[in-house]
Each structure stands twice: as structure tokens, then as C-alpha cells.
Write a protein that holds these residues in place. Sequence first.
Motif, PDB file in Angstrom:
ATOM      1  N   ALA A  29       0.831  -1.211   0.000  1.00 17.89           N
ATOM      2  CA  ALA A  29       0.000   0.000   0.000  1.00 17.89           C
ATOM      3  C   ALA A  29       0.862   1.256   0.000  1.00 17.89           C
ATOM      4  CB  ALA A  29      -0.925  -0.008   1.207  1.00 17.89           C
ATOM      5  N   LYS A  33       1.046   3.563  -4.610  1.00 15.81           N
ATOM      6  CA  LYS A  33      -0.040   4.544  -4.598  1.00 15.81           C
ATOM      7  C   LYS A  33      -0.188   5.048  -6.040  1.00 15.81           C
ATOM      8  CE  LYS A  33       0.787   5.788   0.217  1.00 15.81           C
ATOM      9  NZ  LYS A  33       1.208   6.835   1.189  1.00 15.81           N
ATOM     10  N   THR A  35      -3.281   4.235  -8.701  1.00 15.43           N
ATOM     11  CA  THR A  35      -4.577   4.645  -9.270  1.00 15.43           C
ATOM     12  C   THR A  35      -5.533   5.211  -8.229  1.00 15.43           C
ATOM     13  OG1 THR A  35      -5.624   2.479  -8.942  1.00 15.43           O
ATOM     14  CG2 THR A  35      -4.362   2.788 -10.978  1.00 15.43           C
ATOM     15  N   GLY A  36      -5.331   4.848  -6.982  1.00 16.04           N
ATOM     16  CA  GLY A  36      -6.295   5.222  -5.948  1.00 16.04           C
ATOM     17  C   GLY A  36      -7.546   4.376  -5.986  1.00 16.04           C
ATOM     18  N   LYS A  38      -9.553   0.410  -6.058  1.00 19.62           N
ATOM     19  CA  LYS A  38      -9.480  -0.864  -5.355  1.00 19.62           C
ATOM     20  C   LYS A  38      -9.361  -2.020  -6.339  1.00 19.62           C
ATOM     21  CE  LYS A  38     -12.021   0.379  -1.135  1.00 19.62           C
ATOM     22  NZ  LYS A  38     -10.971  -0.040  -0.198  1.00 19.62           N
ATOM     23  N   THR A  90      -4.487  -2.977  -1.449  1.00 17.64           N
ATOM     24  CA  THR A  90      -3.429  -2.807  -2.445  1.00 17.64           C
ATOM     25  C   THR A  90      -4.001  -2.236  -3.738  1.00 17.64           C
ATOM     26  OG1 THR A  90      -3.669  -5.085  -3.230  1.00 17.64           O
ATOM     27  CG2 THR A  90      -2.055  -4.692  -1.504  1.00 17.64           C
ATOM     28  N   ASP A  91      -3.191  -1.453  -4.422  1.00 17.61           N
ATOM     29  CA  ASP A  91      -3.595  -0.849  -5.684  1.00 17.61           C
ATOM     30  C   ASP A  91      -3.640  -1.920  -6.774  1.00 17.61           C
ATOM     31  OD1 ASP A  91      -3.600   2.272  -6.743  1.00 17.61           O
ATOM     32  OD2 ASP A  91      -3.115   0.830  -8.324  1.00 17.61           O
ATOM     33  N   GLN A  94       0.414  -2.821  -9.670  1.00 18.92           N
ATOM     34  CA  GLN A  94       1.461  -3.078  -8.681  1.00 18.92           C
ATOM     35  C   GLN A  94       2.583  -3.891  -9.298  1.00 18.92           C
ATOM     36  OE1 GLN A  94      -0.157  -6.852  -6.306  1.00 18.92           O
ATOM     37  NE2 GLN A  94      -1.692  -5.207  -6.314  1.00 18.92           N
TER      38      GLN A  94
END
Length: 470
Positions: A29, A33, A35-36, A38, A90-91, A94
Motif C-alpha cells: 500500500a 499509490k 490509481t487510488g 481498489k 493494495t492498488d 502493482q
Amino acid sequence: MDFRIESDSIGEKKVPKSAYYGINTLRAADNFKITGLKIHEEFIKSIVEIKKAAAITNEGIGLLGEHIKETIVKACDEIIEGKFKDQFITDPIQGGAGTSINMNVNEVVSNRSIELLGGEKGNYNIVNPNDHVNMGQSTNDVIPTAGKITTIKLILRCIKQLKILKKVFKEKAEEFNDIIKMGRTQLQDAVPIRLGQEFNAYSSVIKRDILRLNQVIESLKEVNIGGTAIGTGINTDMRYQIKIIPNLSKITQIQLNQAEDLIDSTQNLDSLVITSSVIRTCAVNLSKIANDLRLMSSGPRTGFGEINLPAKQNGSSIMPGKVNPVIPEVINQIAFNIIGNDVTINMAAEAGQLELNAFEPIMFFNLFQSIETLTNGINTFVENCVQGITANRKRCKGLLENSIGILTALCPYVGYKEAAEIAKRAMNTGESVRKIILREKILDEREVNSILNTVDMTKPRISRKYAVYK
């Protein structure tokens, strides 16, 4: 906020005491950081379904205690039911080929299992995220398998909407079957066509899209679960290899197949490239249909004006009474986005190296978005546009009667050159084709009525004579 201290090979980190995720999730996390957004809910559920199947399989072959298995299964069922959504932090984009989301799931399942057994979250001596929840697995077989399962689920929803759209187009084809209008090629008058024939063609292309999507589902059912890190199956039991697919198929209610070559299936993601291509093709087809509807409804007084789209919202902040074709426009934009996603998926698939493709997160993120936006777009296309389309019969008839395109039907009777001369005179004088033919006695009225029957022009027929063969 109260914290617990967790450690990994990198060091220690404070984790909120109430959190079901752990140190691996928290590091991800912090690092990603991006796309913001889920992780897709269905993707998480698919990963959890794999954890449940793995626990059942490992217990069945004697590698996992029954009480731990039962607890893991219960924790998985709670997540599948929709609990703990806020714990997956988590985005979707990744690094690490999806290790972050895999560990996020492992840690949430582990800590919920610990809690169910009366322990405190973070006491991994009771249920360990790696040793117990991830037993017999690797990120490299969990993520592609879960991604394919999720893709199948999303495609099935899309097919359901496409079938509705196909049916509505078919109904419109029947409703408009008696309306003759001018067909166009290169946006120029061509020959007559029934409006119903145009809408039937839309139904036909959607039918092909459905067929292609069903075919791609079959290719997605081949998964690499059991291959672990690179497809060799390291750290798995042979009995696990045999039983994991039947157990996972039962849980997901999708008849999955283990890839014949697990190394190939771990290295290569061509099935996702094909899937994206099929989704893109469907989007392109829908966008072309949307273009047609915008053109045929243009005006309403100075354009084609052959059909009327349902008025859904004001079209301008400055021009009173203006109504725009907003639903076809959103279909166009969905297609543009899907085409871009397809490029990304192709680039990511090509960028894989040796035994693994590290870029699965971006591939699945874009693929899920493509399928879901397409599905949602089809839904609004049906409900807010296609169902409410009406035909402007008078406008269709007027444009047809004033067109020189009907001259094409004369070619077998007077020859191409003579027909072209008649067309030129009609364009220069503004007279109708029928009036010129009768005035110049090129054909008699009975022949003209027969040849220029616009209904007959929309289908093959047996001509009585051919001027070119005289």
C-alpha cells in the motif's frame, strides 16, 4: 490507534491492531499509490476461492490439519459473501506480478482464521499466511488462475447483456421491415434498403460477438494452478496436482482444466491477448452501430432524420431545445477506451521474460475494465436508446423518392451509360428519375413501375430482359 509489530525479511513495521491485513499488504500500500482504486471485487473473490480449494485439497491429502482447514474455509466463505472489503487495500496496478494482492488475501484469510480460533491477529504461529493459507501455491499460479476465473465471470455477464441487445435489434428489424429508405455507401446515395434489414444486420453482428465470446471462455478455462513458481510444481504434492482442479471447479462452478504444459501456461498469456481482442472487436462493432444511429438520427430537420432516438437529457447549455445522441456517444467512448486497453494488454503480454510475465496486474486491471464498461454500456444502450428508437416514415420515403440512387435498378434494362445520363439530367434539372424516363419514352409506364418498385430493389429478382445482351 493501537498497533501491532510485524516483521518480514526486510524488517519490522507497525500494523493497525484492528487490521486483518499484515506487513506485506502494508508495504504494498505504501509502495504502490498508483490509481487510488481498489482491486476488482470479483478478482478478490476468485483468489479467495483458490485459497478455499487449496485448503480443502491439502487437508484431503493429509498435509493440513482438519481444524485449520475448517477455519480457513470459514474465513474464505465470509470474504466471498462480501465481508472485510475494506481490508483489501493494495492498488490494482502493482509490481511483483501480483504478489501484493496474493499476500493481501493470504493475510486477511490468516488473521480472520486466527480470530476464529480465539487468537490475536498477527499471531501467525496459529495460522500462517504463507505456510497454511498459501500452501501448495505461488503468486505465479494463483494470480493468472484467479484472473482467468474472474474474466470468465465477467464475460458471462457481458454475454447476458449482448443477448438482450440482439433480441431488441431483432424486434426492431421486424418493426421496421416495411420501411424502405435509401441505402448509402461512402455516405452517398446508393440503392434502396429496408430499415428492418439494417437493424437485422445489427442483430447478426452481435450474434457473432456472442459466439466469439463463448469460444474464448473455453480457452480461459485452461489454468496453471498447481504449477507454483514457474510451472514445475515445486513445493506441491502430486496428489494436490490431481485434486486441486476438481475442488476449484466445484467451488467456482466453472469446469476448469489444468494446462497440459504448466510451464508454457505460466510463461505465456496469449489467451488474455485473444480475449482482449475479442472484447475489442465487440466494442468496435457496437461503436460502428452507434455511429449509424447518430447519422440516421441527425438533424432532426437538417440531417438524415430517418430515425428518432429517445431524448434523454438537454444537449446544450446555450442552445435551447437541442438534444444530443448521448447514449451512442458513450458507446463510442467506451470503444475508444477498450481499444487503448487492448494495446496495453498486448504490450504487457509481449514484455514477459523467460519463465514468468510480471505484468499480469496491468493486464487484468485493463481487461476487467474493458469487459465491465462494455457490459454496462450495453445495458444503457438497450434501456436508454435502442428500445425507444422510432422510425420517421415520411422522411425515409421523401429522401428515397428524391434520390437518383434508384437508377441502379435500370442498368440491366437500359445499360450503365444510359442510366448515368439520366442521373446527370436529374441532378441538373431537379426532376425525378421517373419523370425523365417517361417524358423521353425510354421505357413505358408499366415497365417503369415494375423496375422502380423500391420493395423489389431490396432483394434479388429475375429480370425480364438485359439491355447489355441485346
